[in-house]
Scaffold this active site. Structure first.
Site, PDB file in Angstrom:
ATOM      1  N   ASN A  61       0.849  -1.100  -0.270  1.00  0.00           N
ATOM      2  CA  ASN A  61      -0.042   0.015  -0.109  1.00  0.00           C
ATOM      3  C   ASN A  61       0.865   1.046   0.087  1.00  0.00           C
ATOM      4  O   ASN A  61       1.836   1.311   0.595  1.00  0.00           O
ATOM      5  CB  ASN A  61      -1.077   0.015   1.119  1.00  0.00           C
ATOM      6  CG  ASN A  61      -0.588  -0.191   2.383  1.00  0.00           C
ATOM      7  OD1 ASN A  61       0.481  -1.010   2.657  1.00  0.00           O
ATOM      8  ND2 ASN A  61      -1.048   0.134   3.618  1.00  0.00           N
ATOM      9  N   GLU A  63       0.456   5.151   0.692  1.00  0.00           N
ATOM     10  CA  GLU A  63      -0.591   6.146   1.126  1.00  0.00           C
ATOM     11  C   GLU A  63      -0.143   7.632   0.825  1.00  0.00           C
ATOM     12  O   GLU A  63       1.002   8.044   0.219  1.00  0.00           O
ATOM     13  CB  GLU A  63      -0.855   5.890   2.696  1.00  0.00           C
ATOM     14  CG  GLU A  63      -1.220   4.540   3.170  1.00  0.00           C
ATOM     15  CD  GLU A  63      -1.572   4.518   4.445  1.00  0.00           C
ATOM     16  OE1 GLU A  63      -1.296   5.426   5.316  1.00  0.00           O
ATOM     17  OE2 GLU A  63      -2.307   3.720   4.925  1.00  0.00           O
ATOM     18  N   CYS A  72      -4.388   0.591  -2.657  1.00  0.00           N
ATOM     19  CA  CYS A  72      -3.911  -0.506  -1.908  1.00  0.00           C
ATOM     20  C   CYS A  72      -2.980  -1.452  -2.589  1.00  0.00           C
ATOM     21  O   CYS A  72      -2.532  -1.364  -3.672  1.00  0.00           O
ATOM     22  CB  CYS A  72      -5.326  -1.436  -1.853  1.00  0.00           C
ATOM     23  SG  CYS A  72      -6.617  -0.568  -1.010  1.00  0.00           S
ATOM     24  N   GLU A  74      -2.787  -4.556  -3.163  1.00  0.00           N
ATOM     25  CA  GLU A  74      -3.475  -5.603  -4.242  1.00  0.00           C
ATOM     26  C   GLU A  74      -3.387  -4.871  -5.756  1.00  0.00           C
ATOM     27  O   GLU A  74      -3.091  -5.446  -6.567  1.00  0.00           O
ATOM     28  CB  GLU A  74      -4.644  -6.078  -3.838  1.00  0.00           C
ATOM     29  CG  GLU A  74      -4.743  -6.877  -2.666  1.00  0.00           C
ATOM     30  CD  GLU A  74      -5.123  -5.904  -1.464  1.00  0.00           C
ATOM     31  OE1 GLU A  74      -4.725  -4.704  -1.317  1.00  0.00           O
ATOM     32  OE2 GLU A  74      -5.917  -6.715  -0.436  1.00  0.00           O
ATOM     33  N   CYS A 111     -10.228  -5.298   0.202  1.00  0.00           N
ATOM     34  CA  CYS A 111     -11.406  -4.117   0.301  1.00  0.00           C
ATOM     35  C   CYS A 111     -12.237  -4.286  -1.119  1.00  0.00           C
ATOM     36  O   CYS A 111     -11.907  -5.162  -1.937  1.00  0.00           O
ATOM     37  CB  CYS A 111     -10.869  -2.738   0.244  1.00  0.00           C
ATOM     38  SG  CYS A 111     -10.313  -2.127  -1.228  1.00  0.00           S
ATOM     39  N   CYS A 114     -10.425  -3.465  -4.577  1.00  0.00           N
ATOM     40  CA  CYS A 114      -9.363  -4.243  -4.837  1.00  0.00           C
ATOM     41  C   CYS A 114     -10.075  -5.856  -5.562  1.00  0.00           C
ATOM     42  O   CYS A 114      -9.470  -6.434  -6.272  1.00  0.00           O
ATOM     43  CB  CYS A 114      -8.627  -4.779  -3.655  1.00  0.00           C
ATOM     44  SG  CYS A 114      -7.515  -3.462  -3.223  1.00  0.00           S
TER      45      CYS A 114
HETATM   46  N1  THU Z   1      -5.432  -1.623   2.322  1.00  0.00           N
HETATM   47  C1  THU Z   1      -4.783  -2.574   1.216  1.00  0.00           C
HETATM   48  O1  THU Z   1      -3.663  -2.123   0.904  1.00  0.00           O
HETATM   49  N2  THU Z   1      -5.674  -3.336   0.848  1.00  0.00           N
HETATM   50  C2  THU Z   1      -6.688  -3.772   1.279  1.00  0.00           C
HETATM   51  O2  THU Z   1      -7.513  -4.773   0.753  1.00  0.00           O
HETATM   52  C3  THU Z   1      -7.551  -2.868   2.292  1.00  0.00           C
HETATM   53  C4  THU Z   1      -6.639  -1.744   2.665  1.00  0.00           C
HETATM   54  C5  THU Z   1      -4.589  -0.449   2.641  1.00  0.00           C
HETATM   55  C6  THU Z   1      -5.056   0.922   2.557  1.00  0.00           C
HETATM   56  C7  THU Z   1      -4.587   1.766   3.403  1.00  0.00           C
HETATM   57  O3  THU Z   1      -3.124   2.281   3.077  1.00  0.00           O
HETATM   58  C8  THU Z   1      -4.491   0.943   4.540  1.00  0.00           C
HETATM   59  O4  THU Z   1      -4.643  -0.491   4.083  1.00  0.00           O
HETATM   60  C9  THU Z   1      -5.701   1.174   5.521  1.00  0.00           C
HETATM   61  O5  THU Z   1      -6.921   1.168   5.037  1.00  0.00           O
END
Ligand code: THU
Length: 156
Positions: A61, A63, A72, A74, A111, A114
């Protein structure tokens, strides 16, 4: 009339119970996780994608201070695969996460956005993508196809 949607998945007790190639994929996902850029959520996610050629793509991820601009793990991995290896089918994806965002026993699972991208990757190559969801307990859920993660999904 009531209809049902059910699916089966494998539950692997611990990483050492995975096959050697799956353990290598998990190692790659953990390596990706260690490079995650998650200063805002402190929730690090790593994803590794195995391609048919044997190549492993890693994503994590990423940010941003403008929160919705982040992405994210994925999707970082899948979009990289789509951008650079569009002819190399995706065999499986392994996802790991760490951080306090989720309570202790909560299921770690991708999520909705994804799932939607994973579904399109699968539809595009017309072959199922296996999904390995690594839990903090060490257990691993293995799903045969992304379709099981997004029933009634928006797809061609
Ligand atoms: N996140 C992912 O990388 N994958 C997911 O399927 C759900 C959330 C990340 C997004 C963000 O950087 C952190 O997790 C918190 O939501």
């Amino acid at each position: 009339m009531t209809q049902q949607f059910t699916f089966s998945y494998r539950l692997i007790a611990a990483p050492q119970d995975l096959s050697a190639p799956d353990q290598a994929l998990l190692t790659a996902a953990n390596a990706a996780l260690s490079r995650a850029y998650a200063p805002y959520s402190q929730f690090q996610v790593g994803a590794s994608v195995l391609l048919e050629s044997g190549l492993i793509i890693e994503g994590n991820n990423q940010e941003n201070i403008a929160y919705p601009s982040g992405l994210c793990a994925e999707r970082v991995a899948l979009f990289y695969a789509g951008a650079n290896h569009p002819q190399d089918p995706i065999v499986k994806i392994c996802i790991v996460a760490q951080g306090d965002l989720m309570p202790e026993g909560a299921l770690l699972s991708p999520c909705g956005s994804c799932r939607q991208v994973m579904l399109e990757s699968e539809a595009r190559q017309k072959n199922p993508i296996e999904v390995l969801l690594v839990q903090r307990s060490g257990e691993i859920l293995v799903l045969e196809t992304v379709q099981n993660l997004l029933p009634f999904g928006f797809s061609k």
